[in-house]
Write a protein that holds these residues in place. Structure first.
Motif, PDB file in Angstrom:
ATOM      1  N   VAL A  95     -16.929  92.731  18.642  1.00  0.00           N
ATOM      2  CA  VAL A  95     -15.765  92.310  17.853  1.00  0.00           C
ATOM      3  C   VAL A  95     -15.790  90.802  17.568  1.00  0.00           C
ATOM      4  N   PRO A  96     -16.083  89.931  18.542  1.00  0.00           N
ATOM      5  CA  PRO A  96     -16.165  88.504  18.206  1.00  0.00           C
ATOM      6  C   PRO A  96     -17.231  88.220  17.139  1.00  0.00           C
ATOM      7  N   ASN A  97     -18.372  88.898  17.269  1.00  0.00           N
ATOM      8  CA  ASN A  97     -19.440  88.706  16.279  1.00  0.00           C
ATOM      9  C   ASN A  97     -19.013  89.203  14.900  1.00  0.00           C
ATOM     10  N   PHE A  98     -18.291  90.318  14.874  1.00  0.00           N
ATOM     11  CA  PHE A  98     -17.813  90.862  13.599  1.00  0.00           C
ATOM     12  C   PHE A  98     -16.825  89.898  12.947  1.00  0.00           C
ATOM     13  N   PHE A  99     -15.933  89.318  13.759  1.00  0.00           N
ATOM     14  CA  PHE A  99     -15.000  88.329  13.210  1.00  0.00           C
ATOM     15  C   PHE A  99     -15.741  87.101  12.691  1.00  0.00           C
ATOM     16  N   LYS A 100     -16.819  86.729  13.336  1.00  0.00           N
ATOM     17  CA  LYS A 100     -17.618  85.589  12.860  1.00  0.00           C
ATOM     18  C   LYS A 100     -18.175  85.897  11.470  1.00  0.00           C
ATOM     19  N   VAL A 101     -18.640  87.128  11.266  1.00  0.00           N
ATOM     20  CA  VAL A 101     -19.148  87.549   9.952  1.00  0.00           C
ATOM     21  C   VAL A 101     -18.011  87.529   8.931  1.00  0.00           C
ATOM     22  N   LEU A 102     -16.864  88.123   9.277  1.00  0.00           N
ATOM     23  CA  LEU A 102     -15.731  88.148   8.341  1.00  0.00           C
ATOM     24  C   LEU A 102     -15.268  86.742   7.989  1.00  0.00           C
ATOM     25  N   ASP A 103     -15.230  85.854   8.977  1.00  0.00           N
ATOM     26  CA  ASP A 103     -14.809  84.477   8.715  1.00  0.00           C
ATOM     27  C   ASP A 103     -15.791  83.774   7.783  1.00  0.00           C
ATOM     28  N   ALA A 104     -17.073  83.986   8.009  1.00  0.00           N
ATOM     29  CA  ALA A 104     -18.090  83.375   7.145  1.00  0.00           C
ATOM     30  C   ALA A 104     -17.991  83.897   5.712  1.00  0.00           C
TER      31      ALA A 104
END
Length: 172
Positions: A95-104
């Protein structure tokens, strides 16, 4: 009198259908406190057990630049549901990695729903009924009409951004 009765019924209906956001409960399966039902990102990342892994993993994850450029061209007005368990190791990592992708991608937070489930992978009030959740986390991408385009279940096949790109390419 009719107006008063109508207003009272509306208020009762609103309260019955209202759902507590970032609801903390004790999960008997894992014998620990968890989040359940609809969550905000802030509620999730401040939940103590989830936060301890969230911050370092979010900071460390670097999405593939070439994939992100391609993905950014395809994202329009889709909607994403993230179904996770605050007790789940795979959720704590992905989930943290997915949020990093969404934020980017500058994906709008209003187009993301976060739903936490218990140890039985259930939520209350039917909020995940019909989604066929077997493992968490599950990231489901919907088009603007609400049709499912694809999902990433538990962990990516390659990377989160590459799996998302595959979902969006399939849409075309």
């Amino acid at each position: 009198m009719k107006i008063f009765l109508s207003i009272t019924l509306i208020i009762i209906a609103m309260n019955v259908s209202a759902q507590e956001v970032n609801k903390k409960v004790h999960d008997k399966i894992h014998n620990k406190d968890i989040l359940l039902n609809a969550c905000t990102r802030q509620g999730l990342i401040t939940f103590p057990e989830f936060k301890e892994m969230y911050d370092p993993l979010y900071e460390a994850y670097i999405p593939d630049a070439a994939t992100m450029i391609e993905l950014k061209k395809l994202i329009k007005k889709e909607h994403i549901k993230i179904i996770l368990g605050t007790w789940c190791g795979d959720s704590k990592v992905n989930v943290p990695n997915f949020f990093k992708v969404l934020d980017a991608l500058q994906f709008k937070e209003k187009n993301t729903d976060i739903i936490a489930v218990d140890g039985s992978k259930k939520a209350e009030n039917g909020i995940i009924d019909g989604l066929n959740i077997t493992n968490v986390p599950t990231f489901i991408v919907f088009d603007k009409k609400g049709n499912e385009l694809g999902r990433i279940v538990e962990h990516p096949k390659t990377t989160l951004e590459a799996d998302l790109l595959a979902i969006f390419k399939k849409k075309k």
